[in-house]
Scaffold this motif. Structure first.
Motif, PDB file in Angstrom:
ATOM      1  N   LYS A  95       0.584  -0.937   0.399  1.00 55.31           N
ATOM      2  CA  LYS A  95      -0.249  -0.291  -0.078  1.00 55.31           C
ATOM      3  C   LYS A  95       0.742   0.870   0.033  1.00 55.31           C
ATOM      4  O   LYS A  95       2.119   1.429   1.197  1.00 55.31           O
ATOM      5  N   CYS A  96       0.592   1.851  -0.903  1.00 53.13           N
ATOM      6  CA  CYS A  96       1.769   3.216  -1.597  1.00 53.13           C
ATOM      7  C   CYS A  96       1.206   4.758  -0.725  1.00 53.13           C
ATOM      8  O   CYS A  96       0.367   4.926  -0.965  1.00 53.13           O
ATOM      9  N   LYS A  97       2.217   5.349  -0.222  1.00 52.79           N
ATOM     10  CA  LYS A  97       1.986   6.489  -0.324  1.00 52.79           C
ATOM     11  C   LYS A  97       1.619   7.019  -1.453  1.00 52.79           C
ATOM     12  O   LYS A  97       0.725   8.164  -1.189  1.00 52.79           O
ATOM     13  N   ASP A  98       1.837   6.755  -2.672  1.00 50.61           N
ATOM     14  CA  ASP A  98       1.123   7.539  -4.299  1.00 50.61           C
ATOM     15  C   ASP A  98      -0.555   6.733  -3.854  1.00 50.61           C
ATOM     16  O   ASP A  98      -0.763   7.224  -5.041  1.00 50.61           O
ATOM     17  N   LEU A  99      -1.030   6.575  -3.806  1.00 47.74           N
ATOM     18  CA  LEU A  99      -2.497   6.044  -3.489  1.00 47.74           C
ATOM     19  C   LEU A  99      -2.655   4.336  -3.989  1.00 47.74           C
ATOM     20  O   LEU A  99      -3.622   4.086  -4.100  1.00 47.74           O
ATOM     21  N   ARG A 100      -1.053   4.386  -4.532  1.00 44.49           N
ATOM     22  CA  ARG A 100      -1.890   2.743  -4.699  1.00 44.49           C
ATOM     23  C   ARG A 100      -1.562   1.585  -4.303  1.00 44.49           C
ATOM     24  O   ARG A 100      -1.475   1.894  -3.763  1.00 44.49           O
ATOM     25  N   VAL A 101      -2.416   0.264  -4.460  1.00 43.82           N
ATOM     26  CA  VAL A 101      -1.926  -0.827  -3.690  1.00 43.82           C
ATOM     27  C   VAL A 101      -1.702  -2.205  -4.947  1.00 43.82           C
ATOM     28  O   VAL A 101      -1.802  -2.545  -5.564  1.00 43.82           O
ATOM     29  N   ILE A 102      -0.879  -2.045  -4.806  1.00 41.98           N
ATOM     30  CA  ILE A 102       0.496  -3.293  -5.697  1.00 41.98           C
ATOM     31  C   ILE A 102       0.058  -4.481  -5.010  1.00 41.98           C
ATOM     32  O   ILE A 102       0.351  -4.682  -3.571  1.00 41.98           O
ATOM     33  N   LYS A 103      -0.341  -5.871  -5.672  1.00 45.95           N
ATOM     34  CA  LYS A 103      -0.320  -7.049  -5.196  1.00 45.95           C
ATOM     35  C   LYS A 103       0.543  -7.734  -5.831  1.00 45.95           C
ATOM     36  O   LYS A 103       0.692  -8.053  -7.115  1.00 45.95           O
ATOM     37  N   ILE A 104       1.678  -8.563  -4.924  1.00 47.99           N
ATOM     38  CA  ILE A 104       2.518  -9.572  -5.312  1.00 47.99           C
ATOM     39  C   ILE A 104       2.106 -10.932  -4.527  1.00 47.99           C
ATOM     40  O   ILE A 104       2.520 -10.968  -3.378  1.00 47.99           O
ATOM     41  N   ASP A 105       1.666 -12.545  -5.690  1.00 52.04           N
ATOM     42  CA  ASP A 105       2.749 -14.131  -4.829  1.00 52.04           C
ATOM     43  C   ASP A 105       3.643 -14.320  -5.461  1.00 52.04           C
ATOM     44  O   ASP A 105       4.095 -13.611  -6.117  1.00 52.04           O
ATOM     45  N   VAL A 106       4.302 -14.156  -4.270  1.00 54.05           N
ATOM     46  CA  VAL A 106       5.162 -15.377  -4.077  1.00 54.05           C
ATOM     47  C   VAL A 106       5.533 -16.620  -3.680  1.00 54.05           C
ATOM     48  O   VAL A 106       4.259 -16.966  -3.043  1.00 54.05           O
ATOM     49  N   ILE A 107       6.003 -17.317  -4.726  1.00 54.09           N
ATOM     50  CA  ILE A 107       6.387 -19.276  -4.160  1.00 54.09           C
ATOM     51  C   ILE A 107       7.068 -18.751  -3.596  1.00 54.09           C
ATOM     52  O   ILE A 107       8.235 -18.508  -3.169  1.00 54.09           O
ATOM     53  N   GLY A 108       6.819 -19.611  -2.461  1.00 51.26           N
ATOM     54  CA  GLY A 108       7.577 -20.577  -1.255  1.00 51.26           C
ATOM     55  C   GLY A 108       7.985 -19.599  -0.099  1.00 51.26           C
ATOM     56  O   GLY A 108       7.927 -18.537  -0.077  1.00 51.26           O
ATOM     57  N   ALA A 109       7.756 -20.252   0.909  1.00 48.03           N
ATOM     58  CA  ALA A 109       7.562 -20.101   2.322  1.00 48.03           C
ATOM     59  C   ALA A 109       8.442 -18.936   2.780  1.00 48.03           C
ATOM     60  O   ALA A 109       8.736 -18.031   3.214  1.00 48.03           O
ATOM     61  N   ASP A 110       9.710 -19.799   1.787  1.00 47.89           N
ATOM     62  CA  ASP A 110      10.372 -19.095   2.670  1.00 47.89           C
ATOM     63  C   ASP A 110      11.293 -17.994   2.533  1.00 47.89           C
ATOM     64  O   ASP A 110      11.141 -16.865   2.504  1.00 47.89           O
ATOM     65  N   GLN A 111      10.715 -18.086   1.076  1.00 52.56           N
ATOM     66  CA  GLN A 111      11.651 -16.471   0.015  1.00 52.56           C
ATOM     67  C   GLN A 111      10.470 -15.639   0.054  1.00 52.56           C
ATOM     68  O   GLN A 111      10.630 -14.647   0.695  1.00 52.56           O
ATOM     69  N   PHE A 112       9.020 -16.338   0.826  1.00 58.65           N
ATOM     70  CA  PHE A 112       7.829 -14.863   1.146  1.00 58.65           C
ATOM     71  C   PHE A 112       8.499 -14.391   2.366  1.00 58.65           C
ATOM     72  O   PHE A 112       8.097 -13.156   2.541  1.00 58.65           O
ATOM     73  N   ALA A 113       8.860 -15.183   3.362  1.00 59.58           N
ATOM     74  CA  ALA A 113       8.924 -14.267   4.890  1.00 59.58           C
ATOM     75  C   ALA A 113      10.502 -13.790   4.068  1.00 59.58           C
ATOM     76  O   ALA A 113      10.533 -12.780   5.008  1.00 59.58           O
ATOM     77  N   LYS A 114      11.289 -13.551   3.665  1.00 61.66           N
ATOM     78  CA  LYS A 114      12.687 -13.183   3.523  1.00 61.66           C
ATOM     79  C   LYS A 114      12.096 -12.163   2.540  1.00 61.66           C
ATOM     80  O   LYS A 114      12.664 -10.709   2.856  1.00 61.66           O
ATOM     81  N   VAL A 115      11.284 -12.321   1.388  1.00 64.10           N
ATOM     82  CA  VAL A 115      11.065 -10.990   1.306  1.00 64.10           C
ATOM     83  C   VAL A 115      10.145  -9.418   2.246  1.00 64.10           C
ATOM     84  O   VAL A 115      10.701  -9.022   2.059  1.00 64.10           O
ATOM     85  N   VAL A 116       9.781 -10.583   3.313  1.00 63.25           N
ATOM     86  CA  VAL A 116       8.559  -9.356   4.211  1.00 63.25           C
ATOM     87  C   VAL A 116       9.747  -9.012   4.878  1.00 63.25           C
ATOM     88  O   VAL A 116       9.583  -8.021   5.326  1.00 63.25           O
ATOM     89  N   VAL A 117      10.521  -9.362   5.656  1.00 54.10           N
ATOM     90  CA  VAL A 117      11.798  -8.905   6.445  1.00 54.10           C
ATOM     91  C   VAL A 117      12.380  -8.048   5.496  1.00 54.10           C
ATOM     92  O   VAL A 117      12.557  -6.702   6.183  1.00 54.10           O
ATOM     93  N   THR A 118      13.038  -8.494   4.473  1.00 57.13           N
ATOM     94  CA  THR A 118      13.889  -7.782   3.100  1.00 57.13           C
ATOM     95  C   THR A 118      13.165  -5.595   2.822  1.00 57.13           C
ATOM     96  O   THR A 118      13.199  -4.777   4.061  1.00 57.13           O
ATOM     97  N   LEU A 119      11.870  -6.270   2.801  1.00 63.06           N
ATOM     98  CA  LEU A 119      10.927  -5.023   2.226  1.00 63.06           C
ATOM     99  C   LEU A 119      10.770  -4.170   3.782  1.00 63.06           C
ATOM    100  O   LEU A 119      10.470  -3.183   3.934  1.00 63.06           O
TER     101      LEU A 119
ATOM    102  N   ALA B 268       5.628  10.883   6.254  1.00 65.15           N
ATOM    103  CA  ALA B 268       6.625   9.807   6.967  1.00 65.15           C
ATOM    104  C   ALA B 268       5.156   8.548   6.112  1.00 65.15           C
ATOM    105  O   ALA B 268       5.900   7.475   6.152  1.00 65.15           O
ATOM    106  N   LYS B 269       4.391   9.102   6.976  1.00 63.07           N
ATOM    107  CA  LYS B 269       3.188   7.941   6.923  1.00 63.07           C
ATOM    108  C   LYS B 269       2.495   8.654   6.274  1.00 63.07           C
ATOM    109  O   LYS B 269       2.056   9.871   6.161  1.00 63.07           O
ATOM    110  N   SER B 270       1.493   8.095   5.343  1.00 64.18           N
ATOM    111  CA  SER B 270       0.178   8.030   4.647  1.00 64.18           C
ATOM    112  C   SER B 270      -0.835   7.294   5.206  1.00 64.18           C
ATOM    113  O   SER B 270      -0.919   7.012   6.318  1.00 64.18           O
TER     114      SER B 270
END
Length: 475
Positions: free
Chosen positions: A73-97, A419-421
């Motif tokens: 959910k972006c500050k420019d009001l867009r909502v972008i959806k991403i499907d990630v395959i693999g539980a380990d990859q999904f968790a790492k993507v979340v932690v990194t972002l 800083a927050k929207s």
């Protein structure tokens, strides 16, 4: 700190990207120090390049060991959806972002690393010099440029050069800064044809032992000619303006009743002795007061409550909840639009701006605008008034100069306010610090543009560009 320490997974294959009004993309997700990139590596499909600083909130839903879904959910009001395959990859993507979107050090943000791939035509740091912008005014005998704030010690949120009346010395400005909230003493924002001046400042403060600030009174007197009258537009409610007063030496200064449709119909009822009509003197006070009639006899104070900074983010949140709800019928949606309060904020801000423009143009009277700190609604009102009155502010370069002069040099705290929207949960944001003040200003400009399109050199796309870059940008 190295970005590599925060990036636990730089690349993730077989992701699916969903964007509003765009075809889905099956491709590869790459995470750099500043960008999230999704690409299908096909020339027929556009890549997504999203700055981490544009991400307002990350909503996640894990689906067992198969992976999960992210809603960015972006500050420019867009909502972008991403499907990630693999539980380990999904968790790492979340932690990194999560780590990359919460970097506090501004020197690690993208503008400090960005290298333009085009020829720079103009140096933005020196494009709008105050001496150049106010050159016609400085030729006269009424105004001068002051460098009292050249080391930013008098007022940290003011520029090094400000325009003040010629009859005021720099030592007077230091005294006035101590009398005004956040050190924001009255400065010139705009001089209308005919000589009427538009000034802005912070609210006045009560001083110890009830000492008046004669320098402040002198400055406002210098703005007016002999027997001229001026208006003080206070964007706070009258109750808020008086809420800091003490309980000693109460003096009744009257209550101003204003007919909103006619500025000439102003009645001063000095026999009114109810509490809300009092000005108080005595003990040192926290908070601010207002300019009393006794010491500012040629100025008439009008309260036009538009200073709703603390509520703006909640209002925008309700608006976006209604916009993103595709299940509502027309009647329900219109009801939610009205109840969110955003349109009412626009109406009140535009009304106050038109009132200021009327004072300057039709009354030929000078105007001082202030809220609490003079960093939010004051800047909205002074900016919109200039757009209404000055055709140059409706050109591309003119509005660039206006934003530089009123918002950037005027001290609006973009880094804090943006800083927050609206997508950040209420428990994780502070409405006293975070507010879409600048977005409300742009929306007000858009309302004027919608009615008088041919009076503007730019289009609504330019306003959207300004909005997007105010929250997240390479510049």
């Amino acid at each position: 700190m190295e970005f590599a320490e925060l990036i636990t997974i730089p690349r993730c294959d077989r992701v699916i990207l969903y964007q509003p009004h765009q075809p889905n993309i099956n491709g590869t997700l790459c995470i750099t120090g500043h960008h999230l990139i999704v690409s299908s590596r096909s020339e027929s499909q556009k890549e997504l390049w999203l700055l981490h600083s544009n991400i307002d909130y990350i909503e996640q839903k894990q689906q067992g060991m198969t992976g999960g879904t992210l809603w960015l959910k972006c500050k420019d009001l867009r909502v972008i959806k991403i499907d990630v395959i693999g539980a380990d990859q999904f968790a790492k993507v979340v932690v990194t972002l999560e780590a990359l979107t919460n970097i506090a050090d501004p020197t690690l943000h993208y503008p400090f690393f960005y290298q333009p791939m085009f020829t720079i035509l103009e140096d933005g740091w020196s494009a709008f010099n105050p001496i150049t912008e106010f050159a016609p005014i400085l030729k006269g005998d009424e105004w001068r440029i002051s460098y009292v704030n050249k080391e930013y010690k008098v007022c940290p949120s003011y520029p090094s050069a400000v325009i003040v009346p010629k009859g005021i010395e720099d030592s007077d400005l230091v005294s006035i800064a101590n009398f005004r909230q956040a050190g924001r003493f009255p400065v010139l924002a705009y001089r209308h044809e005919g000589g009427a001046a538009l000034l802005r400042s912070g609210q006045p403060l009560f001083t110890q032992n009830n000492k008046r600030c004669k320098e402040d009174e002198k400055l406002l007197s210098c703005v007016l000619g002999r027997e001229e009258k001026g208006y003080i537009i206070d964007t706070r409610t009258q109750n808020l303006a008086q809420s800091a007063k003490g309980q000693e030496d109460i003096v009744s200064l009257g209550k101003c009743h204003v007919q909103s449709h006619d500025l000439n119909l102003i009645e001063w009822d000095k026999s009114n002795t109810v509490k809300k009509g009092f000005q108080t003197y005595g003990t040192p006070l926290r908070g601010g007061g207002y300019e009393g009639e006794l010491h500012y006899p040629n100025w008439r104070r009008l309260h036009k409550p538009t200073d709703r900074r603390h509520n703006l983010l909640d209002s925008l949140t309700k608006l976006m909840d209604a916009v993103n709800d595709i299940t509502s019928g027309v009647d329900k949606w219109l009801s939610r639009l009205e109840s969110c309060g955003w349109m009412n904020n626009i109406k009140e801000t535009l009304y106050c701006s038109c009132l200021v423009a009327q004072c300057l143009d039709q009354e030929g009277a000078s105007v001082l605008v202030h809220d609490v700190e003079g960093m939010d609604s004051s800047l909205q009102i002074t900016s919109l008034s200039q757009i209404i009155l000055n055709p140059d502010c409706r050109t591309v370069r003119g509005i660039e100069a206006l934003i530089e002069r009123e918002w950037l040099q005027g001290g609006h705290p973009f880094a804090t306010r943006h800083a927050k929207s609206c997508y950040t949960p209420q428990t994780q944001r502070n409405n006293r610090l975070h507010s879409p003040t600048f977005l409300l200003f742009l929306d007000c400009v858009h309302q004027i543009y919608s009615q008088f399109t041919c009076s503007f050199e730019f289009s609504e796309n330019f306003l959207v560009f300004l909005f997007e870059n105010s929250y997240s940008s390479q510049f």
